[in-house]
Write a protein that holds these residues in place. Structure first.
Motif: not given
Length: 348
Positions: A24-35
Motif C-alpha cells: 500500500g505504501l509503495l502504491f501510495s508513493g507512486i501516486a504521490f509522484t503522479v499527483v
C-alpha cells in the motif's frame, strides 16, 4: 490441541498485514509522484510557466515540498520506484523518437566528446578541491557525478572508492541541486541562444549532470533535440562501466583494500533505448504503419512518466544539509560545472 493449532495459524498470518501495508505504501508513493506530476502539467499551462515546461514545474514543486514538509519517509519505497523505474522506462520509450539515420554519423564524435567531458570534470573538480582544501573523497565523488551521470555515478563508484555514507549522501544532494538549477537555467535561456535545436540538444547532453536533468532541459526544444541530447548523455552513462574498472585498478594500486568483488551495474536501459530507436527508425512508418495521433499519445505518456520521475529527484534536494556541510566541495563542483557548460557550448 485445537487452541494450540489456532494459535499457530494466527501467528502465521501476522506478517500478512505488514506486507499489505508495504504494498500500500509503495502504491501510495507512486501516486504521490503522479499527483505532483499532474500539478506540474497543470502549472505548465499557465502563461509564463509554459516556457519552462511540465518537468521543471514538477521538480520545483517537489523541491519546495521537501523544504517545507521534509521528505515523506513513509512513501520512500514508492517515490524511489518512480524515480528509478519510471525514469528508465521513459528513457526506453524516448528511443522511439531517435532517428538513427540522423545521428549515426555523429555517434563516434559524441562519444569522443563524452570522454573529454568526463576526464575534464573529474580532474578539474579534484584540482579545485585541493586548492580550496575540500574533502578529497567528496571532491572525487562530485567530479565523477558531474562528468558521468550524477547520483547514479556517485552511487556506483562510492563502494569502489570506499566513501562513507555521509559523503555519498552529500554528493547526491549537491548533484541534485546544481543539476536542477542548471537544467532550469538552460530552459530559460534556450529561446535567446543563437543555436539550432540539435546543437542545443547536444550541448545539454554532454554538459548536464543527470539523465533526468538532460531530459528536463532538452524537452522544451522538441523531440529531435531531446533524442540527440539523450544519445549524448547515454554515451556518458555507458562510459561509467570502463570508468569503474579504471577506479578499481587505481584503488588496488593505492592498496586501499580488496575491490575485486565490487559489482558494477550495467545500464541495461541503454540497450532498451537503442532497440527502441532501431524499431522506431526502421519499422514504424515503414513495415509497421502507425498514425501520428498514436505517436503523439505515446509521446505525451512518456513525458508524463518522466515528469513523475522528476519528483523523486526534487525530493532529494535538501537546502538545509547543503548549508551545514560540504561548502568547499560544492564550490569546486559549481565552478567546474560552469566552466564545463561554457566550454561544451562551443564544441557541441
Amino acid at each position: 490441541m485445537g487452541n494450540h493449532r489456532a494459535k499457530i495459524l494466527k501467528e502465521e498470518k501476522l506478517p500478512k498485514p505488514k506486507r499489505k501495508a508495504s504494498v500500500g505504501l509503495l502504491f501510495s508513493g507512486i501516486a504521490f509522484t503522479v499527483v505532483i506530476a499532474a500539478i506540474g502539467f497543470a502549472l505548465s499551462k499557465v502563461p509564463g510557466f509554459d516556457h519552462v515546461g511540465p518537468l521543471a514545474c514538477a521538480i520545483v514543486i517537489a523541491v519546495i515540498y521537501r523544504q517545507f514538509f521534509g521528505y515523506p519517509e513513509a512513501l520512500r519505497s514508492g517515490i524511489q520506484f518512480s524515480s528509478k523505474r519510471f525514469l528508465r522506462f521513459a528513457i526506453i520509450l524516448y528511443g522511439l523518437k531517435l532517428n538513427i539515420d540522423t545521428v549515426l554519423h555523429q555517434g563516434l564524435d559524441l562519444l569522443i566528446r563524452d570522454m573529454a567531458v568526463i576526464g575534464f570534470a573529474i580532474l578539474a573538480t579534484v584540482w579545485l578541491g585541493k586548492i580550496l582544501k575540500a574533502e578529497p573523497s567528496l571532491s572525487l565523488l562530485l567530479g565523477v557525478g558531474t562528468g558521468v551521470c550524477g547520483a547514479a555515478a556517485i552511487a556506483s563508484v562510492s563502494p569502489i572508492l570506499k566513501a562513507d555514507d555521509e559523503d555519498t549522501a552529500i554528493g547526491v544532494g549537491i548533484i541534485a541541486l546544481v543539476g536542477t538549477v542548471f537544467s532550469v537555467v538552460y530552459t530559460l535561456i534556450r529561446p535567446i541562444l543563437p543555436i539550432s535545436d540539435i546543437h542545443y540538444g547536444i550541448w545539454s547532453g554532454i554538459s548536464l549532470h543527470e539523465i533526468a536533468h538532460v531530459a528536463l532541459a532538452g524537452a522544451p526544444a522538441g523531440q529531435d533535440a531531446l533524442a540527440i541530447a539523450l544519445l549524448a548523455k547515454l554515451g556518458r552513462v555507458l562510459l561509467l562501466v570502463p570508468l569503474c574498472f579504471i577506479l578499481i585498478f587505481w584503488m588496488k594500486r593505492k592498496k586501499s583494500g580488496n575491490t575485486s568483488d565490487t559489482k558494477i551495474e550495467f545500464p541495461w536501459f541503454l540497450i532498451g533505448f537503442i532497440l527502441m530507436s532501431l524499431f522506431g527508425s526502421y519499422c514504424l512508418g515503414h513495415s509497421i504503419p502507425i498514425s501520428q495521433g498514436i505517436m503523439n499519445g505515446v509521446s505525451d505518456l512518456t513525458t508524463f512518466i518522466l515528469t513523475s520521475a522528476m519528483v523523486g529527484l526534487g525530493l532529494n534536494v535538501s537546502l538545509r544539509d547543503l548549508r551545514a556541510k560540504a561548502f568547499r566541495p560544492f564550490i569546486a563542483m559549481l565552478i567546474t560545472s560552469i566552466v564545463l557548460s561554457v566550454v561544451t557550448f562551443f564544441i557541441a
